[in-house]
Design a protein around this motif. Structure first.
Motif, PDB file in Angstrom:
ATOM      1  N   PRO A  10       0.818  -1.301   0.039  1.00 35.71           N
ATOM      2  CA  PRO A  10       0.035   0.027   0.137  1.00 35.71           C
ATOM      3  C   PRO A  10       0.782   1.312  -0.053  1.00 35.71           C
ATOM      4  O   PRO A  10       0.304   2.113  -0.600  1.00 35.71           O
ATOM      5  CB  PRO A  10      -0.692  -0.184   1.393  1.00 35.71           C
ATOM      6  CG  PRO A  10      -0.202  -1.085   2.291  1.00 35.71           C
ATOM      7  CD  PRO A  10       0.679  -1.976   1.176  1.00 35.71           C
ATOM      8  N   TRP A  11       2.144   1.227   0.570  1.00 36.01           N
ATOM      9  CA  TRP A  11       3.120   2.220   0.690  1.00 36.01           C
ATOM     10  C   TRP A  11       4.274   2.144   0.947  1.00 36.01           C
ATOM     11  O   TRP A  11       4.631   0.866   1.271  1.00 36.01           O
ATOM     12  CB  TRP A  11       2.509   3.248   1.465  1.00 36.01           C
ATOM     13  CG  TRP A  11       2.838   3.102   3.015  1.00 36.01           C
ATOM     14  CD1 TRP A  11       1.978   2.446   3.697  1.00 36.01           C
ATOM     15  CD2 TRP A  11       3.736   3.379   3.664  1.00 36.01           C
ATOM     16  NE1 TRP A  11       2.491   2.359   5.234  1.00 36.01           N
ATOM     17  CE2 TRP A  11       3.807   2.942   4.904  1.00 36.01           C
ATOM     18  CE3 TRP A  11       5.023   4.243   3.770  1.00 36.01           C
ATOM     19  CZ2 TRP A  11       4.548   3.055   6.309  1.00 36.01           C
ATOM     20  CZ3 TRP A  11       6.006   4.404   4.400  1.00 36.01           C
ATOM     21  CH2 TRP A  11       5.806   3.737   5.954  1.00 36.01           C
ATOM     22  N   ALA A  53       2.391  -4.774   6.094  1.00 33.80           N
ATOM     23  CA  ALA A  53       1.980  -5.258   4.781  1.00 33.80           C
ATOM     24  C   ALA A  53       2.934  -5.903   3.705  1.00 33.80           C
ATOM     25  O   ALA A  53       2.553  -6.739   2.848  1.00 33.80           O
ATOM     26  CB  ALA A  53       1.878  -3.734   4.196  1.00 33.80           C
TER      27      ALA A  53
END
Length: 645
Positions: free
Chosen positions: A331-332, A397
């Motif tokens: 996601p980042w 993540a």
């Protein structure tokens, strides 16, 4: 292994064939690089026929040069319907090309698509073993940058075919001396072959002394003769137990723990074609320090390029490659990291150290306070080291991405709420069982990798020879400044005594405290205050509010006193001789560990998993032996023996 700065090759492109002015020789024969590769090296080693149906085929080349032998071999593998499952191409190069020169050299390649992939993957010119994967990991290029006389004794591999290349023995004698050719014999697998365009008597005699049967063959295209050889030694010295594959016939593996180490191992082992079951005692993955909202990854630099600096650099480069691969699943991800120096006047000494190390700008740069401020997006008062391949990512993540990738493989399982209290091994089948606290079998497999942090020490107890590992547990409290307090916004993470990074929602994450042996799970105001003090040493004080309410998280890191991870197979018993060296300790078949990742779990996990996979399966090791020994679980037993003799 003593490292030296890498000096890039000088290439003269003015002639019909690129040449090396420093050696007074051409990079390949005038009749064509691919023609030479096929005639001399592929045909001379009986390829592609010899790799047919093999699970893995390993080649080693002395002298990567312009990369044409690798590209021709890759193309031959791609075009062969009977190709091996995995092709591993080891190559050593003292003077590698810069990316720009490699691109120029391959501008007219007969295989432009393959050449472009090589150019895009070309690593920083650091004295490391760089592992580059192509074709979904089925083709692996391992580039050792440095002197072959230093690298050959440091490699662990079972090589099926040798490409003895490089400039002519009369012009580059170091690449053809007895030290190098003796190591060809040490690394040769049963039935290995070797080929070279050189028919120099010294080369043929060196191969004969290394255990090869040598013959000349007719050449073509300007090469009157070539040399081919087959490995047929009269005697081979025994391989130290710590260098043997741990379970080369294993088909399934238990990974205990679903933090960064366990998830990285799951990804790598499934990629190797193994069936993996991950057992996690908690209700979620990433339960300890791996659960922080953001974490850093970066290399390091020391005046003495010792094991810690070399391993951290190798691991950081491996992590950079891995994160670029999995970026779409994250996601980042922030690229670039600044590590500030405490001395505001230290820029001159930083640049002196950088010049002496010879490390390239795409790995690390020494920036003034003004240059660092421009990178950070905030005013910094100290000079800083800039790691372009470093940065920050969400550990949960990343773990999720690795486990999702592993889940694509046949037979993968992730089992939560599955605490492992003990291990058992069946003496007949050799298979391992993981037992829960009630004594019930959770799962069985051919091999086990312990990735449960400090809890791995308890599971290893009774299975490892020598003293107990000197595990330590370190409590860390992270602080967070929420978005509604308008925290300073960083363009990239800043580290020093503590660290700070901006999360995607605008919150600022900073810390972290370090308290050995402290098991208090509660957030403490005193630790928040300490983290704020460290934050003020990194960032402008006026950007940090007074008396602000802070969020936070507590986790625990596992580490050992030498500040290196524990990676490898557990020692099974004390050897009768040479117990002062870790490599001579016999190993528990199929029982391995990845632990003590301290605060560098993101940076270290990928390379640690790659090393465990290689040691388990018998693939070429992704680090030199001197680094592997620095991480070896048997190092504590070897050290204890040295202390008593």
């Amino acid at each position: 292994m003593k490292t030296a700065p890498i000096i890039p090759a000088r290439v003269d492109f003015s002639g019909a064939v690129p040449s090396a002015p420093d050696f007074g020789d051409l990079y390949h024969a005038p009749f064509g690089a691919f023609a030479q590769a096929r005639q001399v090296f592929l045909d001379g080693n009986g390829l592609p026929g010899r790799w047919a149906g093999r699970r893995r085929f390993v080649l080693l080349e002395t002298g990567f040069g312009l990369g044409n032998n690798f590209l021709a071999t890759w193309a031959a593998w791609r075009d062969d319907p009977a190709r091996c499952e995995r092709l591993v191409f080891l190559s050593i190069e003292k003077h590698p090309l810069t990316r720009a020169n490699l691109e120029r050299a391959q501008a007219s390649s007969p295989e432009p698509a393959l050449a472009q992939q090589l150019v895009e993957a070309w690593p920083a010119l650091t004295p490391n073993l760089h592992t580059l994967d192509f074709d979904g990991g089925r083709v692996r290029l391992m580039l050792a940058f440095g002197d072959a006389r230093d690298w050959m004794p440091e490699l662990v591999a079972s090589v099926d075919a040798f490409f003895l290349d490089g400039f002519a023995p009369a012009k580059n004698p170091d690449l053809w001396d007895d030290t190098v050719l003796k190591q060809v014999g040490r690394l040769a697998a049963p039935g290995a072959t070797a080929a070279t365009w050189s028919v120099a008597r010294s080369v043929r005699d060196g191969l004969t002394a290394a255990g090869f049967e040598v013959e000349k063959r007719p050449g073509s295209g300007g090469k009157w003769q070539t040399t081919v050889a087959r490995f047929a030694p009269r005697h081979r010295p025994p391989v130290p137990p710590g260098r043997l594959p741990i379970a080369p016939e294993a088909r399934d593996v238990l990974v205990i723990g679903a933090g960064l180490a366990g998830a990285a191992c799951a990804r790598v082992l499934t990629r190797e074609g193994l069936r993996v079951t991950v057992l996690e005692g908690g209700a979620t993955t990433a339960a300890q320090a791996s659960g922080n909202p953001g974490g850093l990854f970066h290399g390091t630099l020391h005046a003495e390029d010792g094991p810690h600096a070399r391993f951290s650099r190798a691991a950081a480069l491996a992590t950079e490659r891995e994160l670029r691969r999995v970026t779409p699943a994250l996601p980042w991800l922030q690229w670039g990291l600044l590590r500030v120096e405490r001395d505001p006047e230290g820029l001159a000494s930083m640049r002196t150290l950088l010049s002496r190390s010879g490390l390239p700008a795409d790995y690390v740069q020494a920036l003034s306070a003004e240059e660092a401020s421009a990178k950070a997006g905030l005013t910094l008062t100290q000079p800083a080291w800039f790691f372009a391949g470093g940065g920050a990512v969400s550990p949960p993540a990343l773990i999720a991405a690795w486990l999702a990738g592993a889940a694509q493989a046949e037979g993968f399982q992730l089992r939560l709420n599955a605490p492992v209290a003990a291990l058992k091994r069946d003496a007949t089948s050799g298979r391992w069982s993981a037992m829960n606290p009630a004594g019930e079998v959770l799962a069985t497999a051919d091999a086990v990798v312990l990735c449960g942090g400090i809890d791995s020490g308890a599971l290893a107890s009774g299975w490892t020879a020598g003293p107990a590992w000197p595990w330590g547990s370190q409590r860390g409290q992270l602080s967070g400044m929420p978005q509604d307090l308008t925290p300073p916004r960083l363009a990239m993470p800043v580290a020093g005594l503590g660290y700070a990074l901006s999360l995607p929602d605008g919150a600022l994450c900073f810390g972290a405290s370090t308290d050995a042996g402290d098991m208090d799970p509660a957030l403490r105001a005193s630790d928040h205050a300490q983290n704020v003090d460290r934050l003020r040493s990194l960032l402008p004080s006026e950007t940090i509010p007074e008396d602000m309410p802070l969020a936070g998280r507590v986790g625990w890191r596992s580490l050992v006193p030498d500040r290196l991870p524990i990676v490898g197979a557990l020692p099974a018993e004390r050897p009768e001789r040479r117990a002062e060296q870790a490599r001579f300790w016999p190993r528990q078949p199929g029982l391995m560990v990845v632990g003590a990742l301290a605060s560098r779990g993101i940076t270290w996990a990928t390379l640690c998993a790659e090393l465990v996979a290689a040691q388990l399966t018998g693939a070429p090791w992704p680090v030199e032996t001197s680094l592997a020994e620095a991480l070896d679980p048997a190092r504590f037993a070897a050290k204890a023996h040295r202390a008593t003799t």
